[in-house]
Design a protein around this motif. Structure first.
Motif, PDB file in Angstrom:
ATOM      1  N   ASP A 178      32.204  49.440  41.356  1.00  0.00           N
ATOM      2  CA  ASP A 178      31.359  50.162  42.311  1.00  0.00           C
ATOM      3  C   ASP A 178      31.868  51.597  42.410  1.00  0.00           C
ATOM      4  OD1 ASP A 178      29.956  51.282  44.456  1.00  0.00           O
ATOM      5  OD2 ASP A 178      29.848  49.360  45.492  1.00  0.00           O
ATOM      6  N   PRO A 179      31.193  52.526  41.749  1.00  0.00           N
ATOM      7  CA  PRO A 179      31.676  53.906  41.741  1.00  0.00           C
ATOM      8  C   PRO A 179      31.480  54.649  43.064  1.00  0.00           C
ATOM      9  CG  PRO A 179      29.656  53.711  40.445  1.00  0.00           C
ATOM     10  CD  PRO A 179      30.023  52.331  40.893  1.00  0.00           C
ATOM     11  N   PHE A 180      30.748  54.072  44.010  1.00  0.00           N
ATOM     12  CA  PHE A 180      30.397  54.795  45.226  1.00  0.00           C
ATOM     13  C   PHE A 180      31.123  54.331  46.482  1.00  0.00           C
ATOM     14  CE2 PHE A 180      26.718  54.945  42.384  1.00  0.00           C
ATOM     15  CZ  PHE A 180      26.733  56.309  42.106  1.00  0.00           C
ATOM     16  N   LYS A 181      31.653  53.116  46.470  1.00  0.00           N
ATOM     17  CA  LYS A 181      32.363  52.672  47.678  1.00  0.00           C
ATOM     18  C   LYS A 181      33.633  51.915  47.305  1.00  0.00           C
ATOM     19  CE  LYS A 181      30.050  48.299  48.570  1.00  0.00           C
ATOM     20  NZ  LYS A 181      29.421  47.465  49.556  1.00  0.00           N
ATOM     21  N   ARG A 182      34.502  51.850  48.270  1.00  0.00           N
ATOM     22  CA  ARG A 182      35.801  51.199  48.099  1.00  0.00           C
ATOM     23  C   ARG A 182      35.635  49.711  48.417  1.00  0.00           C
ATOM     24  NH1 ARG A 182      40.923  53.803  48.482  1.00  0.00           N
ATOM     25  NH2 ARG A 182      42.576  52.356  49.018  1.00  0.00           N
ATOM     26  N   PRO A 183      35.741  48.819  47.416  1.00  0.00           N
ATOM     27  CA  PRO A 183      35.614  47.383  47.695  1.00  0.00           C
ATOM     28  C   PRO A 183      36.719  46.918  48.646  1.00  0.00           C
ATOM     29  CG  PRO A 183      35.593  47.815  45.332  1.00  0.00           C
ATOM     30  CD  PRO A 183      35.979  49.091  46.012  1.00  0.00           C
ATOM     31  N   SER A 184      36.408  45.895  49.430  1.00  0.00           N
ATOM     32  CA  SER A 184      37.340  45.386  50.434  1.00  0.00           C
ATOM     33  C   SER A 184      37.651  43.916  50.178  1.00  0.00           C
ATOM     34  CB  SER A 184      36.717  45.550  51.824  1.00  0.00           C
ATOM     35  OG  SER A 184      37.550  45.013  52.803  1.00  0.00           O
ATOM     36  N   VAL A 185      38.906  43.555  50.367  1.00  0.00           N
ATOM     37  CA  VAL A 185      39.343  42.176  50.184  1.00  0.00           C
ATOM     38  C   VAL A 185      40.286  41.791  51.325  1.00  0.00           C
ATOM     39  CG1 VAL A 185      41.306  42.765  48.676  1.00  0.00           C
ATOM     40  CG2 VAL A 185      40.282  40.499  48.520  1.00  0.00           C
ATOM     41  N   THR A 186      40.190  40.540  51.776  1.00  0.00           N
ATOM     42  CA  THR A 186      41.112  40.002  52.773  1.00  0.00           C
ATOM     43  C   THR A 186      42.044  39.025  52.087  1.00  0.00           C
ATOM     44  OG1 THR A 186      39.524  40.261  54.567  1.00  0.00           O
ATOM     45  CG2 THR A 186      41.304  38.666  54.914  1.00  0.00           C
ATOM     46  N   ILE A 187      43.339  39.219  52.300  1.00  0.00           N
ATOM     47  CA  ILE A 187      44.347  38.341  51.710  1.00  0.00           C
ATOM     48  C   ILE A 187      45.004  37.553  52.830  1.00  0.00           C
ATOM     49  CG2 ILE A 187      46.448  38.203  50.330  1.00  0.00           C
ATOM     50  CD1 ILE A 187      45.675  40.908  49.108  1.00  0.00           C
ATOM     51  N   ASP A 188      44.846  36.242  52.782  1.00  0.00           N
ATOM     52  CA  ASP A 188      45.495  35.361  53.751  1.00  0.00           C
ATOM     53  C   ASP A 188      46.881  35.012  53.223  1.00  0.00           C
ATOM     54  OD1 ASP A 188      43.280  35.183  55.505  1.00  0.00           O
ATOM     55  OD2 ASP A 188      42.333  33.746  54.144  1.00  0.00           O
ATOM     56  N   MET A 189      47.881  35.162  54.090  1.00  0.00           N
ATOM     57  CA  MET A 189      49.260  34.889  53.698  1.00  0.00           C
ATOM     58  C   MET A 189      49.971  34.130  54.811  1.00  0.00           C
ATOM     59  SD  MET A 189      50.325  38.500  51.919  1.00  0.00           S
ATOM     60  CE  MET A 189      51.754  37.759  51.114  1.00  0.00           C
ATOM     61  N   ALA A 190      51.009  33.428  54.432  1.00  0.00           N
ATOM     62  CA  ALA A 190      51.802  32.693  55.413  1.00  0.00           C
ATOM     63  C   ALA A 190      52.657  33.656  56.229  1.00  0.00           C
ATOM     64  CB  ALA A 190      52.698  31.674  54.711  1.00  0.00           C
ATOM     65  N   GLU A 191      52.799  33.325  57.509  1.00  0.00           N
ATOM     66  CA  GLU A 191      53.693  34.104  58.365  1.00  0.00           C
ATOM     67  C   GLU A 191      55.076  34.138  57.714  1.00  0.00           C
ATOM     68  OE1 GLU A 191      53.359  31.829  61.943  1.00  0.00           O
ATOM     69  OE2 GLU A 191      51.774  33.112  62.726  1.00  0.00           O
ATOM     70  N   GLY A 192      55.747  35.264  57.861  1.00  0.00           N
ATOM     71  CA  GLY A 192      57.060  35.407  57.253  1.00  0.00           C
ATOM     72  C   GLY A 192      57.021  36.103  55.902  1.00  0.00           C
TER      73      GLY A 192
ATOM     74  N   LYS B 153      46.328  51.744  46.358  1.00  0.00           N
ATOM     75  CA  LYS B 153      46.509  52.833  45.393  1.00  0.00           C
ATOM     76  C   LYS B 153      45.455  52.796  44.279  1.00  0.00           C
ATOM     77  CE  LYS B 153      51.544  53.260  45.741  1.00  0.00           C
ATOM     78  NZ  LYS B 153      52.811  53.038  44.998  1.00  0.00           N
ATOM     79  N   VAL B 154      44.995  51.601  43.935  1.00  0.00           N
ATOM     80  CA  VAL B 154      44.036  51.489  42.831  1.00  0.00           C
ATOM     81  C   VAL B 154      42.587  51.433  43.313  1.00  0.00           C
ATOM     82  CG1 VAL B 154      45.729  50.447  41.279  1.00  0.00           C
ATOM     83  CG2 VAL B 154      44.211  48.962  42.620  1.00  0.00           C
ATOM     84  N   GLY B 155      42.371  51.502  44.628  1.00  0.00           N
ATOM     85  CA  GLY B 155      41.006  51.629  45.125  1.00  0.00           C
ATOM     86  C   GLY B 155      40.447  50.444  45.882  1.00  0.00           C
ATOM     87  N   LEU B 156      41.264  49.475  46.226  1.00  0.00           N
ATOM     88  CA  LEU B 156      40.790  48.350  47.033  1.00  0.00           C
ATOM     89  C   LEU B 156      41.228  48.539  48.478  1.00  0.00           C
ATOM     90  CD1 LEU B 156      41.508  45.213  44.808  1.00  0.00           C
ATOM     91  CD2 LEU B 156      39.281  46.137  45.425  1.00  0.00           C
ATOM     92  N   ALA B 157      40.319  48.324  49.408  1.00  0.00           N
ATOM     93  CA  ALA B 157      40.676  48.275  50.825  1.00  0.00           C
ATOM     94  C   ALA B 157      41.160  46.853  51.095  1.00  0.00           C
ATOM     95  CB  ALA B 157      39.471  48.606  51.686  1.00  0.00           C
ATOM     96  N   VAL B 158      42.331  46.723  51.706  1.00  0.00           N
ATOM     97  CA  VAL B 158      42.961  45.412  51.855  1.00  0.00           C
ATOM     98  C   VAL B 158      43.267  45.130  53.315  1.00  0.00           C
ATOM     99  CG1 VAL B 158      44.942  43.987  51.205  1.00  0.00           C
ATOM    100  CG2 VAL B 158      43.995  45.616  49.563  1.00  0.00           C
ATOM    101  N   ASN B 159      42.907  43.923  53.744  1.00  0.00           N
ATOM    102  CA  ASN B 159      43.277  43.425  55.053  1.00  0.00           C
ATOM    103  C   ASN B 159      44.204  42.237  54.836  1.00  0.00           C
ATOM    104  OD1 ASN B 159      43.195  42.967  57.916  1.00  0.00           O
ATOM    105  ND2 ASN B 159      41.786  41.289  57.506  1.00  0.00           N
TER     106      ASN B 159
END
Length: 163
Positions: free
Chosen positions: A109-123, A137-143
């Motif tokens: 997608d050359p026009f918007k920053r794709p977004s991804v949610t990463i679920d991780m264990a506490e700790g 840094k490579v263009g993904l918005a990360v939660n």
């Protein structure tokens, strides 16, 4: 005399002196079957795209994950550890190439920053912050979503976790 088997991810032989009598003990260290990995939910619109998955594979310097483990890890090109049935030495690892990863994400997608949610264990916050920083840094918005182990397992089993 005691025999010991220590399981960790190193092939080195350690020799240590034990106690006042200076008896030499040998510890033979074998590869562990433990693996750390990112899981992709292929039902996610974003992660269905091979370019995104390939970009993620080229984003990270795997040596940093070794540092997080205080040297008790080794980079791997696959889920199965060396020395475990099913390991395929012909599978080549992805080299870190963030410029290539950026191009793949811009192709998606050359026009918007794709977004991804990463679920991780506490700790695992430190690892999560590294993953977030590098993917950003490579263009993904990360939660990063930190969960108890039970909550994480349930989300993965119910296919509710994107990554």
């Amino acid at each position: 005399m005691y025999d010991s088997v220590l399981v960790c991810s190193s092939n080195k032989l350690l020799k240590i002196f034990f106690g006042c009598q200076r008896k030499l003990l040998s510890f033979y260290i074998f590869n562990s079957s433990n693996s750390g990995f990112l899981i992709f939910n292929f039902e996610s619109d974003l992660l269905q795209d091979k370019r995104i998955r390939e970009a993620i594979a080229h984003t990270f310097d795997k040596r940093v994950f070794v540092e997080f483990s205080n040297g008790y890890a080794e980079p791997s090109s696959q889920y199965v550890s060396n020395g475990i049935f099913g390991f395929n030495p012909d599978i080549k690892d992805h080299e870190q190439d963030q410029d290539f990863a950026k191009r793949l994400i811009r192709e998606y997608d050359p026009f918007k920053r794709p977004s991804v949610t990463i679920d991780m264990a506490e700790g695992t916050q430190i690892i999560g912050e590294y993953i977030k920083e590098e993917l950003s840094k490579v263009g993904l918005a990360v939660n990063i979503n930190l969960l108890t182990f039970e909550e994480l397992r349930e989300k993965i089993n119910n296919k509710e976790s994107e990554m």
